[in-house]
Design an enzyme around this catalytic site. Structure first.
Site, PDB file in Angstrom:
ATOM      1  N   ASP A  15       6.059  83.957  44.146  1.00 53.03           N
ATOM      2  CA  ASP A  15       5.541  84.243  42.662  1.00 53.03           C
ATOM      3  C   ASP A  15       3.893  84.063  42.856  1.00 53.03           C
ATOM      4  O   ASP A  15       3.307  83.999  43.617  1.00 53.03           O
ATOM      5  CB  ASP A  15       6.331  83.338  41.828  1.00 53.03           C
ATOM      6  CG  ASP A  15       5.764  81.819  41.810  1.00 53.03           C
ATOM      7  OD1 ASP A  15       4.987  81.395  42.666  1.00 53.03           O
ATOM      8  OD2 ASP A  15       6.160  81.166  40.826  1.00 53.03           O
ATOM      9  N   CYS A  72       6.397  79.421  46.141  1.00 56.83           N
ATOM     10  CA  CYS A  72       5.925  79.351  44.783  1.00 56.83           C
ATOM     11  C   CYS A  72       4.836  78.143  44.795  1.00 56.83           C
ATOM     12  O   CYS A  72       4.210  77.742  45.614  1.00 56.83           O
ATOM     13  CB  CYS A  72       7.235  79.197  44.018  1.00 56.83           C
ATOM     14  SG  CYS A  72       7.981  77.581  44.019  1.00 56.83           S
ATOM     15  N   THR A  74       5.343  74.920  44.115  1.00 58.87           N
ATOM     16  CA  THR A  74       5.657  73.937  45.009  1.00 58.87           C
ATOM     17  C   THR A  74       6.770  74.113  45.879  1.00 58.87           C
ATOM     18  O   THR A  74       6.960  73.186  46.895  1.00 58.87           O
ATOM     19  CB  THR A  74       6.348  72.757  43.680  1.00 58.87           C
ATOM     20  OG1 THR A  74       7.527  73.418  43.296  1.00 58.87           O
ATOM     21  CG2 THR A  74       5.408  72.372  42.803  1.00 58.87           C
ATOM     22  N   HIS A 105      19.145  71.060  62.417  1.00 53.86           N
ATOM     23  CA  HIS A 105      20.326  70.198  61.961  1.00 53.86           C
ATOM     24  C   HIS A 105      21.141  71.046  60.732  1.00 53.86           C
ATOM     25  O   HIS A 105      22.204  70.548  60.573  1.00 53.86           O
ATOM     26  CB  HIS A 105      19.814  68.924  61.403  1.00 53.86           C
ATOM     27  CG  HIS A 105      19.463  68.047  62.542  1.00 53.86           C
ATOM     28  ND1 HIS A 105      19.248  66.679  62.566  1.00 53.86           N
ATOM     29  CD2 HIS A 105      19.583  68.309  63.998  1.00 53.86           C
ATOM     30  CE1 HIS A 105      18.854  66.099  63.798  1.00 53.86           C
ATOM     31  NE2 HIS A 105      19.145  67.085  64.643  1.00 53.86           N
ATOM     32  N   HIS A 140      26.287  68.968  64.006  1.00 55.19           N
ATOM     33  CA  HIS A 140      25.706  69.533  62.852  1.00 55.19           C
ATOM     34  C   HIS A 140      26.382  70.827  62.053  1.00 55.19           C
ATOM     35  O   HIS A 140      26.379  70.953  61.055  1.00 55.19           O
ATOM     36  CB  HIS A 140      24.374  69.963  63.267  1.00 55.19           C
ATOM     37  CG  HIS A 140      23.551  68.712  63.485  1.00 55.19           C
ATOM     38  ND1 HIS A 140      23.424  67.543  62.826  1.00 55.19           N
ATOM     39  CD2 HIS A 140      23.028  68.344  64.834  1.00 55.19           C
ATOM     40  CE1 HIS A 140      22.669  66.614  63.546  1.00 55.19           C
ATOM     41  NE2 HIS A 140      22.523  67.119  64.938  1.00 55.19           N
TER      42      HIS A 140
HETATM   43  C1  RB5 Z   1       4.550  78.751  38.397  1.00 55.36           C
HETATM   44  O1  RB5 Z   1       3.449  77.986  37.434  1.00 55.36           O
HETATM   45  C2  RB5 Z   1       5.339  77.523  38.972  1.00 55.36           C
HETATM   46  O2  RB5 Z   1       6.299  77.118  38.094  1.00 55.36           O
HETATM   47  C3  RB5 Z   1       6.096  77.988  40.130  1.00 55.36           C
HETATM   48  O3  RB5 Z   1       5.203  78.536  41.010  1.00 55.36           O
HETATM   49  C4  RB5 Z   1       6.808  76.971  40.864  1.00 55.36           C
HETATM   50  O4  RB5 Z   1       5.975  75.856  41.297  1.00 55.36           O
HETATM   51  C5  RB5 Z   1       8.214  76.659  40.614  1.00 55.36           C
HETATM   52  O5  RB5 Z   1       8.932  75.780  40.941  1.00 55.36           O
END
Ligand code: RB5
Length: 153
Positions: A15, A72, A74, A105, A140
């Site tokens: 994203d 994304c 995070t 694993h 595993h």
């Molecule tokens: C987008 O702002 C953010 O929420 C997305 O990239 C991601 O981190 C969601 O988990």
């Protein structure tokens, strides 16, 4: 499961929070000569990460691609969405040890990364470990089978 070979294709998607890191990873894949299919997004405009996660996971469950990378902000949103898809084992990781051991694993088939968490140096080392590490099987396999059985409940 056999590791990623020269005949396999890697699915990649992001994203807006992962757009720059995805581009850095694609440059690395090109340098390594790894075949990939890019499922977007293709600019930094805001996009909903579940849509991209579904495109990448569809490519894996259909057999078109062997492994996937989702980026994304995070790595967490992508992993939440990807793990809703039957047959997907997605791991959100922020360092190399986890990227290696989730193949060894967990037989993970999708690596989820945070473009706002790690830089391209660490990310590309993680990508290498994820692609180059074989599932260990043995005890595993039984545990992975138990995880996958949860999908059928
Ligand atoms: C987008 O702002 C953010 O929420 C997305 O990239 C991601 O981190 C969601 O988990």
């Amino acid at each position: 499961m056999a590791n990623f070979t020269e005949n396999d294709v890697l699915a990649i998607g992001c994203d807006h929070g992962g757009y720059e890191l995805k581009n850095a990873i694609i440059s690395h894949l090109v340098d390594r000569g790894i075949a990939y299919k890019d499922f977007g997004c293709f600019d930094g405009a805001a996009v909903d990460y579940p849509e991209i996660a579904l495109k990448v996971t569809d490519a894996i469950t259909s057999g078109e691609c062997k492994l996937g990378i989702l980026v994304c902000g995070t790595g967490i949103g992508m992993s939440l969405a990807a793990n809703k898809v039957n047959g997907i084992r997605a791991a959100a990781c922020s360092e190399q040890f986890s990227a290696k051991y989730t193949r060894l694993h967990n037989d993970s088939n999708v690596l989820c990364l945070g473009g706002r968490v790690i830089g391209p140096g660490v990310a590309n080392e993680m990508v290498d470990l994820f692609i180059d590490t074989d599932f260990e099987g043995g005890r595993h396999q039984r545990r992975v089978d138990m995880v996958m059985a949860i999908e059928k409940k």
